[in-house]
Scaffold this motif. Structure first.
Motif, PDB file in Angstrom:
ATOM      1  N   UNK A  69       0.843  -1.199   0.000  1.00 29.05           N
ATOM      2  CA  UNK A  69       0.000   0.000   0.000  1.00 29.05           C
ATOM      3  C   UNK A  69       0.876   1.247   0.000  1.00 29.05           C
ATOM      4  N   UNK A  70       0.414   2.277  -0.659  1.00 29.79           N
ATOM      5  CA  UNK A  70       0.984   3.604  -0.521  1.00 29.79           C
ATOM      6  C   UNK A  70       0.276   4.199   0.690  1.00 29.79           C
ATOM      7  N   UNK A  71       1.040   4.613   1.681  1.00 26.78           N
ATOM      8  CA  UNK A  71       0.455   5.065   2.949  1.00 26.78           C
ATOM      9  C   UNK A  71       0.853   6.503   3.225  1.00 26.78           C
ATOM     10  N   UNK A  72      -0.153   7.339   3.456  1.00 28.75           N
ATOM     11  CA  UNK A  72       0.064   8.710   3.911  1.00 28.75           C
ATOM     12  C   UNK A  72       0.011   8.695   5.427  1.00 28.75           C
ATOM     13  N   UNK A  73       1.032   9.229   6.060  1.00 28.61           N
ATOM     14  CA  UNK A  73       1.076   9.292   7.525  1.00 28.61           C
ATOM     15  C   UNK A  73       1.181  10.751   7.924  1.00 28.61           C
ATOM     16  N   UNK A  74       0.265  11.203   8.744  1.00 30.14           N
ATOM     17  CA  UNK A  74       0.298  12.570   9.263  1.00 30.14           C
ATOM     18  C   UNK A  74       0.194  12.506  10.764  1.00 30.14           C
ATOM     19  N   UNK A  75       1.164  13.067  11.450  1.00 30.35           N
ATOM     20  CA  UNK A  75       1.107  13.085  12.900  1.00 30.35           C
ATOM     21  C   UNK A  75       1.781  14.297  13.474  1.00 30.35           C
ATOM     22  N   UNK A  76       1.285  14.780  14.594  1.00 31.92           N
ATOM     23  CA  UNK A  76       1.933  15.873  15.298  1.00 31.92           C
ATOM     24  C   UNK A  76       3.133  15.333  16.055  1.00 31.92           C
ATOM     25  N   UNK A  77       3.980  16.240  16.480  1.00 33.21           N
ATOM     26  CA  UNK A  77       5.139  15.823  17.275  1.00 33.21           C
ATOM     27  C   UNK A  77       4.674  15.227  18.591  1.00 33.21           C
ATOM     28  N   UNK A  78       5.455  14.289  19.102  1.00 30.79           N
ATOM     29  CA  UNK A  78       5.127  13.665  20.370  1.00 30.79           C
ATOM     30  C   UNK A  78       5.029  12.174  20.201  1.00 30.79           C
ATOM     31  N   UNK A  79       4.966  11.460  21.301  1.00 35.67           N
ATOM     32  CA  UNK A  79       5.018  10.008  21.274  1.00 35.67           C
ATOM     33  C   UNK A  79       3.741   9.330  20.866  1.00 35.67           C
ATOM     34  N   UNK A  80       2.624  10.029  20.864  1.00 35.75           N
ATOM     35  CA  UNK A  80       1.342   9.394  20.615  1.00 35.75           C
ATOM     36  C   UNK A  80       0.862   9.727  19.204  1.00 35.75           C
ATOM     37  N   UNK A  81       1.623   9.309  18.203  1.00 39.03           N
ATOM     38  CA  UNK A  81       1.355   9.720  16.840  1.00 39.03           C
ATOM     39  C   UNK A  81       1.087   8.542  15.925  1.00 39.03           C
TER      40      UNK A  81
END
Length: 142
Positions: free
Chosen positions: A90-102
Motif C-alpha cells: 500500500x501507498x500510505x500517507x502518515x500525518x502526525x503531530x510531534x510527540x510520542x502518541x502519533x
C-alpha cells in the motif's frame, strides 16, 4: 505538523497515486477552536476521494456524526488495529503531530514489534510504514 490546506493537498495527492492507498491521520493539535470543524473537513475530503484509512487522536474522536473511518484515541490503540490489516504494497500517507502518541509511532511499532510509545521519534515527520509498504511522493508524513 500540518495545517488543513496542506493536509487536504496531501490527501488529494495520495488519491492520485497508483495501487492500493491508505492514510493514517493524527490530530492537527494547533488549530484551537477551529479544530473539530477542520478535522471533520479532512474526513469529508478523504471520503469524497474514496480513500481508506484511520484517524488517531482526541480531536478526531470528538467529530460528531462521522463514523466512516475507524478512529482511535491513541497510537497504541491504532497499532493494535493496524496490525490486523494487510497493508502490504500500500501507498500510505502518515500525518502526525510531534510527540510520542502519533500515527507514525503506531506504524513504526508495527514494523519494529515495539510498543507505540517506545517506537516514537522526536520528529514524527519521518514516514514509518509496515514491512512491505511503500512511501513515495505525496504519501509521506507532513
Amino acid at each position: 505538523n500540518a495545517n488543513p490546506s496542506s493536509m487536504e493537498n496531501a490527501l488529494i495527492n495520495l488519491s492520485r497515486q497508483k495501487g492500493p492507498l491508505y492514510f493514517v491521520m493524527g490530530d492537527m493539535r494547533e488549530l484551537g477552536e477551529e479544530g473539530p470543524a477542520e478535522h471533520k473537513a479532512m474526513l469529508d475530503v478523504a471520503s469524497k476521494l474514496k480513500l481508506n484509512g484511520v484517524t488517531v487522536g482526541e480531536v478526531f474522536l470528538k467529530v460528531e456524526g462521522y463514523d466512516a473511518y475507524p478512529r482511535f484515541k491513541d497510537a497504541e490503540a491504532a497499532r493494535a488495529y493496524l496490525t490486523g490489516l494487510d497493508l502490504h504494497d500500500h501507498m500510505i500517507l502518515i500525518k502526525g503531530s510531534r510527540g510520542g502518541n502519533t500515527p507514525a509511532a503506531a506504524l513504526m511499532a508495527i514494523s519494529t514489534g515495539a510498543s507505540a510509545g517506545a517506537a516514537s521519534a522526536e520528529d514524527s515527520s519521518s514516514a514509518a510504514t509496515p514491512s512491505g509498504s511503500r512511501a513515495g511522493a505525496g504519501a509521506c508524513a507532513t
